[in-house]
Design a protein around this motif. Structure first.
Motif, PDB file in Angstrom:
ATOM      1  N   ASP A 166       0.877  -1.171   0.000  1.00  0.00           N
ATOM      2  CA  ASP A 166       0.000   0.000   0.000  1.00  0.00           C
ATOM      3  C   ASP A 166       0.912   1.218   0.000  1.00  0.00           C
ATOM      4  O   ASP A 166       1.478   1.575   1.033  1.00  0.00           O
ATOM      5  CB  ASP A 166      -0.897  -0.029   1.246  1.00  0.00           C
ATOM      6  CG  ASP A 166      -1.834   1.171   1.336  1.00  0.00           C
ATOM      7  OD1 ASP A 166      -1.612   2.166   0.620  1.00  0.00           O
ATOM      8  OD2 ASP A 166      -2.776   1.126   2.154  1.00  0.00           O
TER       9      ASP A 166
ATOM     10  N   VAL B  14       0.046   3.912   2.743  1.00  0.00           N
ATOM     11  CA  VAL B  14      -0.388   3.459   4.053  1.00  0.00           C
ATOM     12  C   VAL B  14      -0.001   4.427   5.160  1.00  0.00           C
ATOM     13  O   VAL B  14      -0.662   4.526   6.187  1.00  0.00           O
ATOM     14  CB  VAL B  14       0.159   2.041   4.352  1.00  0.00           C
ATOM     15  CG1 VAL B  14       1.668   2.052   4.525  1.00  0.00           C
ATOM     16  CG2 VAL B  14      -0.537   1.432   5.559  1.00  0.00           C
TER      17      VAL B  14
ATOM     18  N   LYS C 225      -1.904  12.813   5.663  1.00  0.00           N
ATOM     19  CA  LYS C 225      -2.602  11.624   5.174  1.00  0.00           C
ATOM     20  C   LYS C 225      -3.997  12.071   4.765  1.00  0.00           C
ATOM     21  O   LYS C 225      -4.875  12.285   5.604  1.00  0.00           O
ATOM     22  CB  LYS C 225      -2.629  10.538   6.252  1.00  0.00           C
ATOM     23  CG  LYS C 225      -1.263   9.942   6.514  1.00  0.00           C
ATOM     24  CD  LYS C 225      -1.324   8.630   7.257  1.00  0.00           C
ATOM     25  CE  LYS C 225      -1.613   8.829   8.720  1.00  0.00           C
ATOM     26  NZ  LYS C 225      -1.499   7.545   9.463  1.00  0.00           N
TER      27      LYS C 225
ATOM     28  N   SER D 184      -8.347   7.593  -1.351  1.00  0.00           N
ATOM     29  CA  SER D 184      -8.009   6.178  -1.434  1.00  0.00           C
ATOM     30  C   SER D 184      -8.687   5.481  -2.602  1.00  0.00           C
ATOM     31  O   SER D 184      -9.390   6.100  -3.401  1.00  0.00           O
ATOM     32  CB  SER D 184      -8.387   5.487  -0.121  1.00  0.00           C
ATOM     33  OG  SER D 184      -9.730   5.063  -0.128  1.00  0.00           O
TER      34      SER D 184
ATOM     35  N   GLN E 130     -10.671   2.847  -1.926  1.00  0.00           N
ATOM     36  CA  GLN E 130     -11.712   2.021  -1.301  1.00  0.00           C
ATOM     37  C   GLN E 130     -13.023   2.803  -1.173  1.00  0.00           C
ATOM     38  O   GLN E 130     -13.122   3.747  -0.389  1.00  0.00           O
ATOM     39  CB  GLN E 130     -11.251   1.547   0.081  1.00  0.00           C
ATOM     40  CG  GLN E 130      -9.839   0.945   0.115  1.00  0.00           C
ATOM     41  CD  GLN E 130      -9.650  -0.240  -0.791  1.00  0.00           C
ATOM     42  OE1 GLN E 130      -9.264  -0.077  -1.945  1.00  0.00           O
ATOM     43  NE2 GLN E 130      -9.928  -1.431  -0.280  1.00  0.00           N
TER      44      GLN E 130
ATOM     45  N   GLN F 285     -13.632  -1.761  -4.335  1.00  0.00           N
ATOM     46  CA  GLN F 285     -12.505  -1.825  -3.412  1.00  0.00           C
ATOM     47  C   GLN F 285     -11.445  -2.742  -3.975  1.00  0.00           C
ATOM     48  O   GLN F 285     -11.750  -3.802  -4.530  1.00  0.00           O
ATOM     49  CB  GLN F 285     -12.955  -2.337  -2.037  1.00  0.00           C
ATOM     50  CG  GLN F 285     -13.967  -1.450  -1.339  1.00  0.00           C
ATOM     51  CD  GLN F 285     -14.276  -1.951   0.061  1.00  0.00           C
ATOM     52  OE1 GLN F 285     -13.768  -2.977   0.495  1.00  0.00           O
ATOM     53  NE2 GLN F 285     -15.108  -1.212   0.779  1.00  0.00           N
TER      54      GLN F 285
ATOM     55  N   ALA G 263      -5.318  -2.005  -0.899  1.00  0.00           N
ATOM     56  CA  ALA G 263      -5.685  -0.595  -1.024  1.00  0.00           C
ATOM     57  C   ALA G 263      -4.468   0.282  -1.268  1.00  0.00           C
ATOM     58  O   ALA G 263      -3.336  -0.081  -0.948  1.00  0.00           O
ATOM     59  CB  ALA G 263      -6.380  -0.131   0.255  1.00  0.00           C
TER      60      ALA G 263
ATOM     61  N   SER H 138      -4.158   3.737   0.462  1.00  0.00           N
ATOM     62  CA  SER H 138      -4.977   4.366   1.498  1.00  0.00           C
ATOM     63  C   SER H 138      -4.974   5.881   1.462  1.00  0.00           C
ATOM     64  O   SER H 138      -5.906   6.511   1.982  1.00  0.00           O
ATOM     65  CB  SER H 138      -4.505   3.893   2.870  1.00  0.00           C
ATOM     66  OG  SER H 138      -4.608   2.499   2.979  1.00  0.00           O
ATOM     67  N   ASN H 139      -3.945   6.468   0.893  1.00  0.00           N
ATOM     68  CA  ASN H 139      -3.849   7.928   0.809  1.00  0.00           C
ATOM     69  C   ASN H 139      -3.183   8.295  -0.517  1.00  0.00           C
ATOM     70  O   ASN H 139      -2.480   7.486  -1.122  1.00  0.00           O
ATOM     71  CB  ASN H 139      -3.015   8.492   1.964  1.00  0.00           C
ATOM     72  CG  ASN H 139      -3.666   8.302   3.305  1.00  0.00           C
ATOM     73  OD1 ASN H 139      -4.599   9.015   3.671  1.00  0.00           O
ATOM     74  ND2 ASN H 139      -3.177   7.321   4.072  1.00  0.00           N
TER      75      ASN H 139
END
Length: 525
Positions: free
Chosen positions: A311, A314, A412, A416, A418, A423, A427, A429-430
């Motif tokens: 990720d 993350v 952050k 994302s 998701q 999804q 992922a 995430s940022n």
């Protein structure tokens, strides 16, 4: 180069940041004479510290606390800086989180507590600090936003740090001799305290009498046998980021000669995404840290099979770059491709991605990029393209559901892959933005090993090395830098390695000097 003395009140082994800090501390604390030796030739002086970006993680109380230390901020620039304080709790929490709750609490408490004064101490000794605009801040809407808790670096990076510290040490009368390897520690038969070191230079073996030895010779990251033995299978494939002289010999000497107690994460290390075309067995002293490739939060990383494996968003880069090298090493062929589109390439740091030091694989379309990457080791072009396509679809779905979310590289940002509609199994995430605008750029990376986490157990107050036979300090033996074990596990908060070297090197130097002064007083009676 000065002649090698046969006696010294304090002997420091290692010429990097930790060793130089220890030597400076011992000299200013009243040691009658301080000798620093290193097995490397002078052309390799500075150990791994020379190859760093010179980043120091330290507790600070905001911009007003650090401005007096730096030389690259005028009043107009200062008025455009956003910097929140980095508190002792912030630093402690980062160590607890990043080191999976395993860091020795006494060591981490000492590191956090001493960090602010340590950098101010170095500044008083002439180390030139700067605000790290290029690595730790983004200019957004005309303001410099510092992120990730860290803000300080040294002028000219590790090269400047080592030069400044060496200048300070020599000003205090420290003798520095290169090309001299420590071979054996000598103990007094009655007191079991250190009484000397057998060393070897071009002229052969010699004995240096001393009552205090500070071990600061680095980890075992340049030794492929020890990497495979302790870090695990495949680690002999990792490329060495720094000096080829950090070969673990001083670990083996201390364990053999004084039963030094081993501590910490011996299967762990700091390793980064590293230019796949970099030299294999040592860093390049001119290019130095610029082989690092830390722009992955701005794009994607895909392995040679065309699949993502981490990720990329993350956490802030400060907290992921030291473990992603390991993730790359575990991939087929021990390599991967970092990929960006035209919206993100302007945000890549020039010192890491400029044409002069990296092969930028450029193409107007993703299909063309896949073809060019295939010429450089990509095995599955179709999977490469489908992975990016699926990622782009997930980004679009998230943005459709969250139109108010804005990209912000300094926090952050929660942007994302998701959403309720789509999804990804893995992922981002940022900082998830689509790869849709050409020209596209890819860079091939591998694993570059920086330093190892396993080391020797020490008394956190004096940095005295603990004996596994007595579970108490070996009189006259101290340790700092990468040789100190128990502080970092699995990962580390970026910039805390140099701070650790300064904090514990300073403590080791003070303790060694106190012992030397006591011995000198006894000798005069």
């Amino acid at each position: 180069m000065p002649a090698l003395p046969t006696k010294s009140s304090v002997l420091v082994i290692g010429s990097g940041n930790a060793g130089l800090c220890a030597a400076i501390s011992a000299a200013e604390s009243g040691a009658p004479d301080v000798l620093l030796i290193d097995s490397c030739p002078e052309s390799w002086a500075g150990g791994n510290s020379y190859f760093t970006a010179g980043a120091f993680r330290t507790v600070h109380h905001g911009l007003a606390d650090v401005l007096p230390l730096v030389n690259n901020v005028d009043n107009a620039t200062a008025s455009r800086i956003d910097m929140v304080p980095y508190t002792p709790k912030n630093f402690s929490d980062d160590i607890e989180r990043i080191c999976v709750g395993r860091s020795d609490p006494a060591l981490s408490k000492t590191l956090v507590r001493d960090s602010n004064e340590a950098v101010k101490w170095l500044a008083r000794h002439g180390v030139r600090f700067q605000l790290s605009f290029n690595r730790q801040a983004y200019e957004i809407n005309g303001r410099f936003k510092f992120w990730g808790g860290m803000c300080l670096k040294t002028q000219d990076g590790g090269k400047g740090l080592v030069a400044d510290e060496r200048r300070a040490a020599e000003k205090l009368g420290v003798k520095i001799v290169y090309g001299t390897a420590a071979k054996r520690l000598l103990l007094d038969r009655v007191t079991r305290s250190v009484k000397g070191v057998v060393v070897e230079d071009r002229a052969g073996e010699k004995e240096i009498q001393t009552g205090a030895v500070i071990l600061a010779a680095g980890g075992f990251e340049a030794n492929p046998r020890m990497r495979a033995q302790f870090l695990g299978p495949g680690w002999d494939f990792a490329k060495v980021r720094g000096t080829p002289y950090n070969n673990g010999s001083c670990f083996e000497m201390a364990i053999r000669d004084v039963f030094a107690k081993q501590a910490g994460n011996w299967s762990g290390c700091h390793s980064v995404a590293w230019d796949a075309n970099a030299p294999a067995n040592s860093g390049d002293r001119e290019i130095s840290n610029e082989f690092t490739k830390s722009g992955y939060p701005l794009g994607l990383m895909l392995n040679l099979e065309g699949e993502r494996f981490v990720d990329e968003g993350v956490d802030m880069r400060n907290y992921t770059y030291a473990i992603f090298g390991k993730a790359i090493l575990a991939q087929p062929g021990h390599a991967a491709f970092q990929v960006w589109d035209a919206t993100m390439t302007p945000w890549l740091r020039g010192e890491e991605y400029r044409d002069e030091i990296v092969e930028r694989i450029a193409a107007d379309t993703l299909e063309e990029l896949a073809e060019k990457c295939a010429e450089r080791g990509l095995r599955k072009k179709v999977k490469f393209l489908s992975t990016i396509k699926e990622y782009n679809e997930a980004v679009a779905a998230f943005q459709a559901e969250n139109p108010s979310h804005k990209w912000d590289p300094a926090v952050k940002d929660g942007l994302s892959t998701q959403s309720t509609r789509k999804q990804l199994a893995l992922a981002k995430s940022n900082w998830a933005t689509p790869l849709t605008k050409g020209p596209f750029v890819a860079v091939k990376v591998t694993c570059g090993v920086t330093f190892t986490f396993g080391g020797l157990a020490v008394d956190p107050e004096t940095a005295g090395v603990i004996s596994s036979a007595t579970d108490s300090p070996v009189p006259g033996l101290y340790c700092a830098g990468e040789m100190l074990g128990g502080l970092f596990y699995d990962n580390y908060p970026g910039g805390s390695g140099l701070t650790s070297g300064a904090v514990f090197g300073r403590r080791a130097g003070r303790a060694a000097a106190a012992r030397a002064r006591k011995q000198s007083a006894v000798a005069r009676l």
